[in-house]
Scaffold this motif. Structure first.
Motif, PDB file in Angstrom:
ATOM      1  N   LYS A  20       0.609  -1.044  -0.077  1.00  0.00           N
ATOM      2  CA  LYS A  20       0.041  -0.025  -0.041  1.00  0.00           C
ATOM      3  C   LYS A  20       0.833   1.165   0.147  1.00  0.00           C
ATOM      4  O   LYS A  20       1.794   1.288   0.749  1.00  0.00           O
ATOM      5  N   ALA A  21       0.564   2.133  -0.996  1.00  0.00           N
ATOM      6  CA  ALA A  21       1.160   3.459  -0.665  1.00  0.00           C
ATOM      7  C   ALA A  21       0.300   4.485  -1.435  1.00  0.00           C
ATOM      8  O   ALA A  21      -0.456   4.064  -2.403  1.00  0.00           O
ATOM      9  N   GLU A  22       0.720   5.720  -1.618  1.00  0.00           N
ATOM     10  CA  GLU A  22      -0.190   6.746  -2.131  1.00  0.00           C
ATOM     11  C   GLU A  22       0.688   7.237  -3.174  1.00  0.00           C
ATOM     12  O   GLU A  22       1.994   7.464  -3.253  1.00  0.00           O
ATOM     13  N   ILE A  23       0.049   7.513  -4.349  1.00  0.00           N
ATOM     14  CA  ILE A  23       0.840   8.115  -5.329  1.00  0.00           C
ATOM     15  C   ILE A  23       0.159   9.599  -5.658  1.00  0.00           C
ATOM     16  O   ILE A  23      -0.985   9.715  -5.894  1.00  0.00           O
ATOM     17  N   TRP A  24       1.142  10.766  -5.549  1.00  0.00           N
ATOM     18  CA  TRP A  24       0.518  12.083  -5.945  1.00  0.00           C
ATOM     19  C   TRP A  24       1.241  12.567  -7.044  1.00  0.00           C
ATOM     20  O   TRP A  24       2.239  12.381  -7.353  1.00  0.00           O
ATOM     21  N   TYR A  25       0.596  13.156  -7.923  1.00  0.00           N
ATOM     22  CA  TYR A  25       0.784  13.882  -8.999  1.00  0.00           C
ATOM     23  C   TYR A  25       0.910  15.197  -8.750  1.00  0.00           C
ATOM     24  O   TYR A  25       0.160  15.829  -8.116  1.00  0.00           O
ATOM     25  N   VAL A  26       2.070  16.031  -9.195  1.00  0.00           N
ATOM     26  CA  VAL A  26       2.262  17.419  -9.140  1.00  0.00           C
ATOM     27  C   VAL A  26       2.711  18.142 -10.273  1.00  0.00           C
ATOM     28  O   VAL A  26       3.411  17.464 -10.993  1.00  0.00           O
TER      29      VAL A  26
END
Length: 376
Positions: A81-87
């Motif tokens: 489990k991990a979060e992916i953030w797009y910037v």
């Protein structure tokens, strides 16, 4: 457990940060990052890596730190489990800003407080995605223009007040003249706020002040405009406010019968009392000379001040003569005077035709009626 095979950006184009909605990933998941974007992998609130534009497999080869968080083999594919953030890293140049309510500014030249409203726009880009996500985004699923405007409103409102006040003092101008300095003021404010944006991983590209205004019906604005108008009038005629007030007072005293002497005495008294008295006394004396050098009419018999339209002196009943008689030496003489009191020269002339005595200033002989030629 449904594992995500493809991770790609599905957010709107005008947001700065967007979180992929599913955190069920695996070491075979494919991460797609578009141009002008980066992707940041978060786990347990910690940023592990930043992915540039391209297609990436989320395995330990691409993410060395993943070895510490992934330790359960799952048939060649390890879930985690991990979060992916797009910037979004694009340059955004049209973010609006403005003061919600007027800020009170003290005019440095006149000390008057007036309410100032300002608005404009600024440009920014994110130059440190990790810092930006940690300090700005928090737990919201996306972060757009409205968040930037909201989060930085307090900062730029404070800076508008502080930087405008500083700019007015440095430039030695009045608050109502700011409209002529918007370009310089914009650059000045950008420099003052740049470091604060840097703290949040944001580069401030530009900061524009498009307009600064003050309400026309505000009492402070009305007072300031009157002061500026008065100053402009004095600049045109070339003298200072203190001189004008002193002159007005003396003229008023001259027009008010019986008070001129008292005012003159006040001027002399002030002129003899300390440094302040000397300064004010000098101004009074200069203004006094201006008043006294005007054509003040006096009776030739008793020297009483008379009105310009009076025919008789109110003090001695002497008929007033408007003629300005002078001896050849330049001294003023009175009607009927026989000798000059300065040089002693006779003031009586004789007619060249009949030798009859002529009165001072006569144009015709009262005996023969012939014209009088100049005997000087």
């Amino acid at each position: 457990m449904a594992l995500i095979n493809i991770v790609k950006y599905e957010g709107e184009s005008n947001v700065f940060a967007w979180k992929f909605p599913n955190d069920e990933l695996s070491t075979k998941s494919q991460l797609i990052v578009n141009e002008s974007q980066v992707a940041v992998l978060f786990r347990g609130g910690k940023a592990y890596d930043v992915f540039e534009a391209g297609r990436h497999t989320l395995d330990t080869a691409n993410i060395p730190l993943l070895n510490k968080i992934v330790n359960l083999p799952f048939g060649g594919e390890t879930p985690f489990k991990a979060e992916i953030w797009y910037v979004n890293m694009v340059h955004t140049l049209d973010i609006k800003w403005g003061t919600q309510t007027p800020v009170s500014i003290q005019d440095p030249k006149y000390g008057i407080y007036i309410p100032i409203s300002a608005y404009g726009q600024f440009g920014m880009t994110i130059n440190d995605p990790k810092t930006f996500l940690k300090k700005m985004v928090g737990t919201v699923p996306n972060f757009g223009r409205e968040h930037i405007t909201k989060y930085f409103r307090g900062m730029y409102t404070t800076h508008v007040k502080d930087e405008i006040s500083t700019y007015l003092i440095e430039k030695k101008i009045t608050a109502l003249d700011l409209g002529a300095y918007l370009t310089e003021l914009s650059d000045f404010m950008k420099q003052q706020m740049k470091n604060e944006f840097d703290m949040y991983g944001i580069e401030l590209l530009n900061f524009y002040v498009e307009d600064i205004s003050a309400p026309e019906d505000d009492e402070g604005v009305i007072r300031l405009k009157k002061a500026l108008s008065k100053r402009a009038e004095m600049d045109i005629i070339g003298y200072e406010y203190t001189e004008e007030r002193t002159f007005d007072a003396l003229v008023g005293a001259a027009e008010n019968e019986g008070s001129l002497g008292g005012m003159m005495g006040a001027g002399v008294g002030l002129g003899m009392g300390g440094s302040i008295g000397e300064t004010l006394g000098s101004a009074l004396n200069q203004a006094t000379d201006k008043v006294l050098n005007k054509d003040i009419r006096t009776c030739s018999n008793c020297n009483q001040v008379v009105g310009k339209n009076d025919k008789f002196c109110g003090n001695c009943s002497q008929m007033l003569n408007d003629s300005n008689l002078k001896c050849t030496c330049g001294s003023e003489v009175k009607e009927g005077q026989k000798f000059c009191h300065e040089c002693g020269k006779s003031l009586l002339n004789e007619c060249k035709h009949c030798q009859a005595p002529l009165s001072q200033g006569a144009k015709f002989c009262q005996e023969c009626g012939k014209g009088v030629e100049n005997n000087d």
